[in-house]
Design an enzyme around this catalytic site. Structure first.
Site, PDB file in Angstrom:
ATOM      1  N   GLY A  73       0.828  -1.209   0.000  1.00  0.00           N
ATOM      2  CA  GLY A  73       0.000   0.000   0.000  1.00  0.00           C
ATOM      3  C   GLY A  73       0.858   1.254   0.000  1.00  0.00           C
ATOM      4  N   ASP A 118       0.122  -0.345  13.113  1.00  0.00           N
ATOM      5  CA  ASP A 118       0.342  -1.750  12.738  1.00  0.00           C
ATOM      6  C   ASP A 118       0.549  -2.660  13.945  1.00  0.00           C
ATOM      7  OD1 ASP A 118       0.133  -1.342   9.953  1.00  0.00           O
ATOM      8  OD2 ASP A 118       2.168  -0.560   9.901  1.00  0.00           O
ATOM      9  N   LYS A 130      -6.348  -2.956   6.120  1.00  0.00           N
ATOM     10  CA  LYS A 130      -4.911  -3.209   5.930  1.00  0.00           C
ATOM     11  C   LYS A 130      -4.758  -4.424   5.008  1.00  0.00           C
ATOM     12  CE  LYS A 130      -3.503   0.190   8.429  1.00  0.00           C
ATOM     13  NZ  LYS A 130      -2.751   1.292   7.826  1.00  0.00           N
ATOM     14  N   ARG A 134      -7.702  -6.761   9.834  1.00  0.00           N
ATOM     15  CA  ARG A 134      -6.940  -7.187  11.017  1.00  0.00           C
ATOM     16  C   ARG A 134      -7.773  -7.233  12.296  1.00  0.00           C
ATOM     17  NH1 ARG A 134      -1.238  -4.125   9.508  1.00  0.00           N
ATOM     18  NH2 ARG A 134      -0.573  -5.700   7.998  1.00  0.00           N
ATOM     19  N   ARG A 170       1.753  -9.497   9.075  1.00  0.00           N
ATOM     20  CA  ARG A 170       1.715  -9.135  10.504  1.00  0.00           C
ATOM     21  C   ARG A 170       0.820 -10.089  11.301  1.00  0.00           C
ATOM     22  NH1 ARG A 170       4.989  -4.848  10.483  1.00  0.00           N
ATOM     23  NH2 ARG A 170       4.710  -3.298   8.832  1.00  0.00           N
TER      24      ARG A 170
HETATM   25  C1  S3P Z   1       2.713   3.528   6.483  1.00  0.00           C
HETATM   26  C2  S3P Z   1       1.596   4.093   7.015  1.00  0.00           C
HETATM   27  C3  S3P Z   1       0.522   3.313   7.679  1.00  0.00           C
HETATM   28  C4  S3P Z   1       0.988   1.900   8.029  1.00  0.00           C
HETATM   29  C5  S3P Z   1       1.743   1.260   6.900  1.00  0.00           C
HETATM   30  C6  S3P Z   1       2.975   2.079   6.531  1.00  0.00           C
HETATM   31  C7  S3P Z   1       3.722   4.418   5.845  1.00  0.00           C
HETATM   32  O1  S3P Z   1      -0.581   3.244   6.826  1.00  0.00           O
HETATM   33  O2  S3P Z   1      -0.108   1.093   8.390  1.00  0.00           O
HETATM   34  O3  S3P Z   1       2.159  -0.050   7.259  1.00  0.00           O
HETATM   35  O4  S3P Z   1       4.872   3.979   5.645  1.00  0.00           O
HETATM   36  O5  S3P Z   1       3.374   5.552   5.556  1.00  0.00           O
HETATM   37  P1  S3P Z   1      -1.702   4.410   6.762  1.00  0.00           P
HETATM   38  O6  S3P Z   1      -1.072   5.614   6.210  1.00  0.00           O
HETATM   39  O7  S3P Z   1      -2.758   3.871   5.855  1.00  0.00           O
HETATM   40  O8  S3P Z   1      -2.155   4.561   8.177  1.00  0.00           O
END
Ligand code: S3P
Length: 434
Positions: free
Chosen positions: A93, A312, A339, A343, A385
């Site tokens: 993501g 996370d 996620k 989760r 995770r």
């Molecule tokens: C991340 C932001 C988080 C986190 C992801 C990594 C990042 O997501 O859950 O594992 O590196 O910016 P969200 O921005 O959707 O909260």
């Protein structure tokens, strides 16, 4: 892949090095696309997700000058090129959302795809604000990937996010670097601020105001020498393992100390877990070593304000709560639903299968402790995770835990199970290092 996991003796005292921080590694790699000059990243995380980012920037014209297990050197021109093929973001993501902001600098079309999990994750949160900058973006139904982004020219703007998301904030700030006007982003609570710190270290003009949020002015970036400390989200698994039983002690020799990331460790302290922090330097992020000692746990109450600094790691709190005598209420974590898996649901399913008493809410759980966990057949649902959560739970469960989907740890922590197996192997001399 199915794994058979067994409980671990309570008394342990080990040093466990964890891989480099995933968020910082992604950013070091991705930001090289807008930088003129070399980006030298030491201590980088070499895992499935960060490989996705590496492939993406190379397809957009960044040169991989050196690649070693501990060091990467990337060379950007500051002018990304139109890619020949769709860019595969894999399971990541962060790669997809941050690249959607970077793609606006590409004079042409950028198509972003990913695996079946990524194709189910919400992308409207980046598509909608980026469209407000005057960019054309096409997506599958319900704003899901693949995304097709037409870059080359875009304006600035001001945004108030409804969810604290570092990925969305970062996509917009990166868009601001190549916009023709400033971009301002305000979020309901401060999410991880690595993008702000790294962009500033790379020469961007950024201003943070407690009322209006963070503003970035358009401008060029230069390369950076970045040392990536250990990942608090990876360290969290070992921290939880130590916290689950008295007489367990785990030392993490290098961990990122940025306070937007250490929430889980601070909440563990609230639950009565013993912690020693030793600050060792700036990289440009603060880092140091942390030791976690298991002591008697107290129940926890977690609310929305606590979540951004530990997003996370929230499922690990649910696991700890199963061992705390009393009722723990963990709420405000609705984001966990979207996620790599849902989760909230997967955590509850794993913990219930192992004997925990858990009520599920839309945004978290109520957990009634303490319960003696027992082994069970559990499925990580393809989520790295969740696989590591189940493995940590297995260390205090009576009997065998059969884990389905353990191979998913390759996404963020490829060496997790080799360290885990070494920890479980007798004899266990005091004070050893894995
Ligand atoms: C991340 C932001 C988080 C986190 C992801 C990594 C990042 O997501 O859950 O594992 O590196 O910016 P969200 O921005 O959707 O909260």
């Amino acid at each position: 892949m199915t794994m058979d996991l067994i409980a671990l003796d309570n008394a342990i005292d080990v040093t466990i090095p964890v891989p480099g921080d995933k968020s910082l590694t992604h950013r070091g790699i991705l930001f090289s696309l807008l930088a003129r000059g070399d980006m030298e990243i030491s201590g980088w995380l070499d895992a499935g997700d960060t490989r996705s980012s590496l492939n993406v920037v190379q397809a957009l014209g960044v040169q991989l000058i050196e690649e070693h297990p501990d060091r990467l050197v990337l060379r950007g021109t500051g002018h990304p090129e139109e890619p020949l093929v769709p860019l595969d973001c894999g399971n990541s993501g962060t790669t997809m959302r941050l690249t959607s902001g970077l793609a606006l600098a590409v004079p042409g079309l950028v198509v972003l795809t990913g695996d079946s999990s990524l194709a189910e994750r919400p992308m409207a949160r980046v598509i909608q604000p980026l469209r407000k900058l005057g960019v054309s973006i096409l997506a599958r139904s319900q704003s899901r990937a693949p995304l097709a982004i037409q870059g080359g020219n875009h304006s600035g703007g001001q945004f108030a996010l409804s969810v604290a998301s570092a990925q969305v904030k970062s996509a917009l700030l990166l868009a601001g670097i190549t916009a023709n006007e400033p971009v301002t982003v305000r979020e309901p609570a401060l999410s991880r601020d690595h993008t702000e710190r790294l962009l500033t270290a790379m020469g961007a003009r950024l201003k943070t105001d407690s009322k209006t949020g963070v503003t970035v002015e358009p401008g060029g970036l230069h390369g950076l020498t970045l040392k990536v400390p250990g990942d608090p989200s990876a360290a969290g698994f070992w921290g939880a393992l130590a916290a689950l039983a008295p007489h367990r002690s785990v030392n993490i020799p290098s961990m990122l100390f940025n306070s937007t990331r250490t929430g889980f460790f601070r909440v563990m302290e609230r639950m009565g877990v013993g912690l020693t922090w030793i600050l060792k330097g700036e990289s440009p992020e603060p880092w140091g070593s942390v030791r976690v000692f298991g002591q008697t746990l107290s129940p926890v109450t977690l609310t929305e304000e606590d979540v951004p600094a530990m997003v996370d790691e929230v499922p690990l709190l649910a696991l700890l709560a199963t061992q705390a005598p009393g009722t723990s209420v963990i709420r405000g974590a609705r984001e966990l639903r979207v996620k790599e898996s849902d989760r909230i649901w997967v955590t509850a399913t794993i913990l219930r299968a192992m004997g925990a008493t858990v009520d599920v809410h839309e945004d978290g759980w109520t957990i009634y402790g303490p319960t003696r966990l027992h082994g069970a057949s559990v499925d990580a649902r393809g989520d790295h995770r969740m696989a590591m959560l189940a493995a940590v739970a297995a260390t205090i469960a009576e009997g065998h835990t059969i884990l389905e989907g353990g191979q998913s740890v390759a996404i963020s922590y490829p060496q997790f199970f080799s360290q885990y197996r070494a920890l479980c192997q007798p004899p266990r001399p005091e004070g050893r290092s894995l």
